[in-house]
Design a protein around this motif. Structure first.
Motif, PDB file in Angstrom:
ATOM      1  N   THR A  96       8.075 -38.922  24.770  1.00 30.66           N
ATOM      2  CA  THR A  96       9.500 -38.882  24.409  1.00 30.66           C
ATOM      3  C   THR A  96      10.052 -37.466  24.456  1.00 30.66           C
ATOM      4  O   THR A  96      11.136 -37.213  25.008  1.00 30.66           O
ATOM      5  CB  THR A  96       9.703 -39.476  23.007  1.00 30.66           C
ATOM      6  N   LEU A  97       9.315 -36.524  23.880  1.00 27.51           N
ATOM      7  CA  LEU A  97       9.774 -35.139  23.845  1.00 27.51           C
ATOM      8  C   LEU A  97       9.824 -34.533  25.243  1.00 27.51           C
ATOM      9  O   LEU A  97      10.815 -33.878  25.616  1.00 27.51           O
ATOM     10  CB  LEU A  97       8.844 -34.324  22.941  1.00 27.51           C
ATOM     11  N   ALA A  98       8.777 -34.746  26.036  1.00 24.72           N
ATOM     12  CA  ALA A  98       8.744 -34.173  27.382  1.00 24.72           C
ATOM     13  C   ALA A  98       9.807 -34.800  28.284  1.00 24.72           C
ATOM     14  O   ALA A  98      10.413 -34.115  29.118  1.00 24.72           O
ATOM     15  CB  ALA A  98       7.360 -34.360  27.994  1.00 24.72           C
ATOM     16  N   THR A  99      10.057 -36.102  28.125  1.00 21.76           N
ATOM     17  CA  THR A  99      11.064 -36.765  28.957  1.00 21.76           C
ATOM     18  C   THR A  99      12.460 -36.262  28.645  1.00 21.76           C
ATOM     19  O   THR A  99      13.263 -36.009  29.559  1.00 21.76           O
ATOM     20  CB  THR A  99      10.998 -38.293  28.746  1.00 21.76           C
ATOM     21  N   SER A 100      12.783 -36.117  27.366  1.00 28.49           N
ATOM     22  CA  SER A 100      14.112 -35.626  26.994  1.00 28.49           C
ATOM     23  C   SER A 100      14.343 -34.201  27.486  1.00 28.49           C
ATOM     24  O   SER A 100      15.422 -33.873  28.009  1.00 28.49           O
ATOM     25  CB  SER A 100      14.290 -35.701  25.474  1.00 28.49           C
ATOM     26  N   ALA A 101      13.329 -33.352  27.347  1.00 26.70           N
ATOM     27  CA  ALA A 101      13.479 -31.962  27.786  1.00 26.70           C
ATOM     28  C   ALA A 101      13.580 -31.876  29.306  1.00 26.70           C
ATOM     29  O   ALA A 101      14.434 -31.138  29.838  1.00 26.70           O
ATOM     30  CB  ALA A 101      12.299 -31.138  27.282  1.00 26.70           C
ATOM     31  N   SER A 102      12.761 -32.611  30.012  1.00 28.88           N
ATOM     32  CA  SER A 102      12.781 -32.559  31.477  1.00 28.88           C
ATOM     33  C   SER A 102      14.043 -33.173  32.050  1.00 28.88           C
ATOM     34  O   SER A 102      14.627 -32.650  33.010  1.00 28.88           O
ATOM     35  CB  SER A 102      11.548 -33.285  32.037  1.00 28.88           C
ATOM     36  N   GLY A 103      14.515 -34.275  31.462  1.00 29.81           N
ATOM     37  CA  GLY A 103      15.736 -34.912  31.951  1.00 29.81           C
ATOM     38  C   GLY A 103      16.959 -34.037  31.766  1.00 29.81           C
ATOM     39  O   GLY A 103      17.792 -33.907  32.682  1.00 29.81           O
ATOM     40  N   ALA A 104      17.090 -33.428  30.583  1.00 24.30           N
ATOM     41  CA  ALA A 104      18.240 -32.547  30.331  1.00 24.30           C
ATOM     42  C   ALA A 104      18.195 -31.321  31.240  1.00 24.30           C
ATOM     43  O   ALA A 104      19.226 -30.897  31.784  1.00 24.30           O
ATOM     44  CB  ALA A 104      18.248 -32.131  28.865  1.00 24.30           C
ATOM     45  N   SER A 105      17.021 -30.748  31.416  1.00 25.86           N
ATOM     46  CA  SER A 105      16.895 -29.563  32.272  1.00 25.86           C
ATOM     47  C   SER A 105      17.142 -29.900  33.738  1.00 25.86           C
ATOM     48  O   SER A 105      17.678 -29.069  34.488  1.00 25.86           O
ATOM     49  CB  SER A 105      15.507 -28.943  32.109  1.00 25.86           C
ATOM     50  N   ALA A 106      16.769 -31.109  34.148  1.00 24.40           N
ATOM     51  CA  ALA A 106      17.030 -31.516  35.525  1.00 24.40           C
ATOM     52  C   ALA A 106      18.526 -31.601  35.798  1.00 24.40           C
ATOM     53  O   ALA A 106      18.990 -31.239  36.896  1.00 24.40           O
ATOM     54  CB  ALA A 106      16.377 -32.871  35.804  1.00 24.40           C
ATOM     55  N   ALA A 107      19.306 -32.051  34.817  1.00 24.86           N
ATOM     56  CA  ALA A 107      20.767 -32.118  34.986  1.00 24.86           C
ATOM     57  C   ALA A 107      21.368 -30.720  35.139  1.00 24.86           C
ATOM     58  O   ALA A 107      22.226 -30.487  36.010  1.00 24.86           O
ATOM     59  CB  ALA A 107      21.389 -32.844  33.802  1.00 24.86           C
ATOM     60  N   ILE A 108      20.926 -29.773  34.319  1.00 24.43           N
ATOM     61  CA  ILE A 108      21.427 -28.400  34.422  1.00 24.43           C
ATOM     62  C   ILE A 108      20.987 -27.762  35.736  1.00 24.43           C
ATOM     63  O   ILE A 108      21.756 -27.025  36.384  1.00 24.43           O
ATOM     64  CB  ILE A 108      20.936 -27.569  33.219  1.00 24.43           C
ATOM     65  N   ASP A 109      19.753 -28.033  36.134  1.00 27.82           N
ATOM     66  CA  ASP A 109      19.261 -27.472  37.394  1.00 27.82           C
ATOM     67  C   ASP A 109      20.051 -28.021  38.585  1.00 27.82           C
ATOM     68  O   ASP A 109      20.300 -27.295  39.555  1.00 27.82           O
ATOM     69  CB  ASP A 109      17.775 -27.794  37.543  1.00 27.82           C
ATOM     70  N   TYR A 110      20.424 -29.281  38.496  1.00 33.74           N
ATOM     71  CA  TYR A 110      21.247 -29.875  39.562  1.00 33.74           C
ATOM     72  C   TYR A 110      22.606 -29.173  39.657  1.00 33.74           C
ATOM     73  O   TYR A 110      23.100 -28.869  40.751  1.00 33.74           O
ATOM     74  CB  TYR A 110      21.431 -31.362  39.306  1.00 33.74           C
TER      75      TYR A 110
END
Length: 215
Positions: free
Chosen positions: A147-161
């Motif tokens: 849960t923690l890794a998914t939330s962090a990776s998903g949010a960071s992927a949006a900013i990286d996009y």
């Protein structure tokens, strides 16, 4: 004379009974031996399967540690300053300028620390494949780590996009054309973060399979 004859008649009867008992004993013993041999083989097969699952769990857990640490280091070292300005007026991009990337570093550092601490429990599961308590602890905390890794990776992927493509509606410029090194590190960190998520999901599935085999 009658007593002697009766005695002669009783002796063969006793001998015949003892012979019948002796003749039945090996048959009963052989039947018991055959009935006990089957469960031993089944139990050994289950033990081998559970131990194989535990070994595979350890291998995946070490791989997840490497992925999580790589994501943490890559994002934590994402920093670039454009060289064509004076020292009083420079453009700089750093991961701590964005709260999402800072959250990513903290979250993946927590996941990395947990995975390192979980390795001894995984080794216990190899030594004692039938132990339920360590497997239950692993599946609970692995789910929290997912849960923690998914939330962090998903949010960071949006900013990286947004950093790569920008948003004309929100007047956000794509900064990756200038901050190429910074964006390469953040993109690599996001990929490593999602790799950690996939490995953690496999760990949860393995723990569920191991627990299911106890019933």
């Amino acid at each position: 004379m009658e007593k002697s004859e009766s005695a002669k008649i009783d002796i063969p009867a006793d001998d015949q009974t003892s012979r019948e008992r002796k003749g039945k004993a090996p048959l009963l013993g052989g039947g018991r031996g055959l009935s006990l041999s089957a469960p031993v083989g089944v139990g050994g097969g289950r033990y081998t399967k559970k131990r194989g699952i535990a070994i595979f769990d350890l291998v995946l857990r070490i791989s997840a540690v490497a992925a999580a640490l790589g994501a943490t280091v890559a994002m934590g070292t994402a920093d670039q300053t454009l060289p064509f300005f004076t020292q009083f007026f420079q453009f700089q991009a750093s991961y701590d300028d964005l709260p999402t990337f800072s959250f990513f570093v903290i979250a993946m550092a927590i996941v990395s620390a947990y995975l390192v601490l979980s390795i001894p429990f995984s080794i216990v599961c190899i030594v004692r494949p039938h132990a339920i308590a360590p497997r239950l602890l692993l599946i609970i905390f692995d789910t929290l780590a997912v849960t923690l890794a998914t939330s962090a990776s998903g949010a960071s992927a949006a900013i990286d996009y947004l950093a790569h493509n920008g948003s004309s509606d929100a007047n956000w410029l794509a900064i990756c054309q200038q901050f190429t090194d910074f964006c390469q590190k953040t993109s690599g960190a996001v990929v490593a973060g999602f790799s950690t998520v996939v490995l953690l999901i496999f760990l949860v599935v393995l723990s569920a399979i191991a627990l299911r085999k106890h019933h």
